[in-house]
Write a protein that holds these residues in place. Structure first.
Motif, mmCIF file in Angstrom:
data_model
loop_
_atom_site.group_PDB
_atom_site.id
_atom_site.type_symbol
_atom_site.label_atom_id
_atom_site.label_comp_id
_atom_site.label_asym_id
_atom_site.label_seq_id
_atom_site.Cartn_x
_atom_site.Cartn_y
_atom_site.Cartn_z
ATOM 1 N N ALA A 157 14.044 -34.187 -72.883
ATOM 2 C CA ALA A 157 14.124 -33.185 -73.947
ATOM 3 C C ALA A 157 12.728 -32.790 -74.434
ATOM 4 O O ALA A 157 12.436 -31.601 -74.606
ATOM 5 C CB ALA A 157 14.961 -33.711 -75.109
ATOM 6 N N LEU A 158 11.851 -33.769 -74.641
ATOM 7 C CA LEU A 158 10.502 -33.470 -75.114
ATOM 8 C C LEU A 158 9.721 -32.655 -74.093
ATOM 9 O O LEU A 158 9.015 -31.706 -74.450
ATOM 10 C CB LEU A 158 9.757 -34.762 -75.441
ATOM 11 C CG LEU A 158 10.253 -35.524 -76.665
ATOM 12 C CD1 LEU A 158 9.626 -36.897 -76.734
ATOM 13 C CD2 LEU A 158 9.974 -34.731 -77.931
ATOM 14 N N LEU A 159 9.835 -33.010 -72.823
ATOM 15 C CA LEU A 159 9.136 -32.260 -71.785
ATOM 16 C C LEU A 159 9.695 -30.849 -71.650
ATOM 17 O O LEU A 159 8.951 -29.895 -71.401
ATOM 18 C CB LEU A 159 9.184 -33.010 -70.451
ATOM 19 C CG LEU A 159 8.409 -34.334 -70.433
ATOM 20 C CD1 LEU A 159 8.629 -35.068 -69.114
ATOM 21 C CD2 LEU A 159 6.926 -34.119 -70.706
ATOM 22 N N SER A 160 11.001 -30.691 -71.859
ATOM 23 C CA SER A 160 11.607 -29.358 -71.839
ATOM 24 C C SER A 160 11.123 -28.529 -73.023
ATOM 25 O O SER A 160 10.828 -27.337 -72.871
ATOM 26 C CB SER A 160 13.133 -29.453 -71.868
ATOM 27 O OG SER A 160 13.617 -29.995 -70.675
ATOM 28 N N ILE A 161 11.035 -29.146 -74.194
ATOM 29 C CA ILE A 161 10.535 -28.446 -75.382
ATOM 30 C C ILE A 161 9.082 -28.035 -75.162
ATOM 31 O O ILE A 161 8.680 -26.916 -75.494
ATOM 32 C CB ILE A 161 10.693 -29.325 -76.642
ATOM 33 C CG1 ILE A 161 12.174 -29.460 -76.993
ATOM 34 C CG2 ILE A 161 9.887 -28.757 -77.816
ATOM 35 C CD1 ILE A 161 12.456 -30.494 -78.060
ATOM 36 N N LYS A 162 8.284 -28.922 -74.584
ATOM 37 C CA LYS A 162 6.886 -28.612 -74.288
ATOM 38 C C LYS A 162 6.799 -27.438 -73.323
ATOM 39 O O LYS A 162 6.021 -26.499 -73.525
ATOM 40 C CB LYS A 162 6.185 -29.833 -73.702
ATOM 41 C CG LYS A 162 4.749 -29.571 -73.303
ATOM 42 C CD LYS A 162 4.159 -30.811 -72.628
ATOM 43 C CE LYS A 162 2.797 -30.538 -72.062
ATOM 44 N NZ LYS A 162 2.834 -29.783 -70.810
ATOM 45 N N SER A 163 7.594 -27.458 -72.274
ATOM 46 C CA SER A 163 7.599 -26.383 -71.290
ATOM 47 C C SER A 163 8.002 -25.058 -71.935
ATOM 48 O O SER A 163 7.383 -24.013 -71.691
ATOM 49 C CB SER A 163 8.548 -26.741 -70.146
ATOM 50 O OG SER A 163 8.622 -25.698 -69.219
ATOM 51 N N TRP A 164 9.027 -25.090 -72.774
ATOM 52 C CA TRP A 164 9.463 -23.890 -73.485
ATOM 53 C C TRP A 164 8.327 -23.361 -74.362
ATOM 54 O O TRP A 164 8.064 -22.169 -74.414
ATOM 55 C CB TRP A 164 10.698 -24.203 -74.330
ATOM 56 C CG TRP A 164 11.206 -23.007 -75.061
ATOM 57 C CD1 TRP A 164 12.118 -22.098 -74.617
ATOM 58 C CD2 TRP A 164 10.817 -22.579 -76.381
ATOM 59 N NE1 TRP A 164 12.322 -21.132 -75.575
ATOM 60 C CE2 TRP A 164 11.531 -21.397 -76.669
ATOM 61 C CE3 TRP A 164 9.934 -23.073 -77.327
ATOM 62 C CZ2 TRP A 164 11.401 -20.714 -77.862
ATOM 63 C CZ3 TRP A 164 9.791 -22.386 -78.526
ATOM 64 C CH2 TRP A 164 10.526 -21.224 -78.784
ATOM 65 N N GLY A 165 7.650 -24.275 -75.063
ATOM 66 C CA GLY A 165 6.549 -23.887 -75.934
ATOM 67 C C GLY A 165 5.403 -23.244 -75.175
ATOM 68 O O GLY A 165 4.777 -22.291 -75.658
ATOM 69 N N GLU A 166 5.109 -23.747 -73.976
ATOM 70 C CA GLU A 166 4.059 -23.146 -73.158
ATOM 71 C C GLU A 166 4.435 -21.721 -72.763
ATOM 72 O O GLU A 166 3.604 -20.812 -72.820
ATOM 73 C CB GLU A 166 3.809 -23.993 -71.915
ATOM 74 C CG GLU A 166 3.123 -25.308 -72.219
ATOM 75 C CD GLU A 166 3.118 -26.276 -71.046
ATOM 76 O OE1 GLU A 166 3.846 -26.045 -70.051
ATOM 77 O OE2 GLU A 166 2.381 -27.271 -71.124
ATOM 78 N N ALA A 167 5.692 -21.521 -72.371
ATOM 79 C CA ALA A 167 6.153 -20.187 -72.002
ATOM 80 C C ALA A 167 6.131 -19.263 -73.218
ATOM 81 O O ALA A 167 5.693 -18.112 -73.129
ATOM 82 C CB ALA A 167 7.563 -20.261 -71.407
ATOM 83 N N TYR A 168 6.563 -19.768 -74.351
ATOM 84 C CA TYR A 168 6.586 -18.987 -75.594
ATOM 85 C C TYR A 168 5.172 -18.547 -75.967
ATOM 86 O O TYR A 168 4.933 -17.381 -76.261
ATOM 87 C CB TYR A 168 7.219 -19.824 -76.696
ATOM 88 C CG TYR A 168 7.279 -19.152 -78.048
ATOM 89 C CD1 TYR A 168 8.285 -18.250 -78.344
ATOM 90 C CD2 TYR A 168 6.334 -19.441 -79.026
ATOM 91 C CE1 TYR A 168 8.355 -17.638 -79.590
ATOM 92 C CE2 TYR A 168 6.388 -18.841 -80.269
ATOM 93 C CZ TYR A 168 7.401 -17.939 -80.548
ATOM 94 O OH TYR A 168 7.464 -17.330 -81.768
ATOM 95 N N ARG A 169 4.251 -19.512 -75.973
ATOM 96 C CA ARG A 169 2.857 -19.196 -76.316
ATOM 97 C C ARG A 169 2.255 -18.222 -75.321
ATOM 98 O O ARG A 169 1.498 -17.331 -75.686
ATOM 99 C CB ARG A 169 2.005 -20.466 -76.329
ATOM 100 C CG ARG A 169 2.133 -21.246 -77.580
ATOM 101 C CD ARG A 169 1.252 -22.451 -77.632
ATOM 102 N NE ARG A 169 0.171 -22.444 -76.650
ATOM 103 C CZ ARG A 169 -0.677 -23.423 -76.480
ATOM 104 N NH1 ARG A 169 -0.590 -24.490 -77.218
ATOM 105 N NH2 ARG A 169 -1.622 -23.365 -75.593
ATOM 106 N N GLY A 170 2.584 -18.406 -74.059
ATOM 107 C CA GLY A 170 2.000 -17.582 -73.020
ATOM 108 C C GLY A 170 2.502 -16.150 -73.011
ATOM 109 O O GLY A 170 1.797 -15.245 -72.590
ATOM 110 N N GLU A 171 3.719 -15.930 -73.452
ATOM 111 C CA GLU A 171 4.291 -14.589 -73.385
ATOM 112 C C GLU A 171 4.533 -13.994 -74.771
ATOM 113 O O GLU A 171 3.959 -12.972 -75.119
ATOM 114 C CB GLU A 171 5.587 -14.612 -72.577
ATOM 115 C CG GLU A 171 5.342 -14.927 -71.115
ATOM 116 C CD GLU A 171 6.606 -14.947 -70.296
ATOM 117 O OE1 GLU A 171 7.552 -14.212 -70.638
ATOM 118 O OE2 GLU A 171 6.641 -15.693 -69.315
#
Length: 144
Positions: free
Chosen positions: A99-113
């Motif tokens: 869950a934490l790694l998924s949240i981190k991945s989502w956050g990277e995509a969010y920040r990036g786009e």
């Protein structure tokens, strides 16, 4: 009451209680970050301080105590002088890894786009990797 998902599936209020419990366990500015840092393995107190330079010693102590009380982090004290204390994830804490790694991945995509499209939003620094071997000892954010 059921909430409809876009796929047509529904989410019951029963699930909301479980979700709320989980969010309460990892909520706040530091708990998720500390859990994330412990994914890569056992850390000593000062190592966590170096990995999270913005956290005060008092806040780090409080957050680790809460995570320990909630059964997500194990604290091991070695009977020696000077005292050696290590922190690691419990089995329950390890259960949050995906869950934490998924949240981190989502956050990277969010920040990036999304954040690129909305520059008025606050910018968050990239977290240190839990696999980082060395962490810089200097903090350029400290005045003076």
């Amino acid at each position: 009451m059921n909430v409809q998902r876009s796929s047509g599936a529904s989410i019951s209020n029963d699930g909301q209680g479980s979700l709320q419990c989980t969010l309460d366990l990892i909520s706040g500015k530091w708990k998720g970050i500390l859990l994330y840092q412990l994914i890569s393995g056992t850390k000593r107190f000062n190592e966590l301080r170096r990995l999270c330079p913005e956290i005060t010693q008092r806040m780090l102590t409080l957050q680790l105590r809460k995570l320990e009380r909630d059964g997500l982090v194990h604290r091991k004290v070695y009977p020696q002088a000077p005292r050696k204390v290590e922190y690691s994830l419990t089995e329950w804490g390890r259960g949050l890894e995906t869950a934490l790694l998924s949240i981190k991945s989502w956050g990277e995509a969010y920040r990036g786009e999304f954040c690129m499209e909305h520059p008025q939003l606050p910018e968050y620094p990239a977290p240190a990797s839990p696999d980082a071997e060395r962490v810089s000892e200097t903090n350029t954010n400290i005045p003076g």
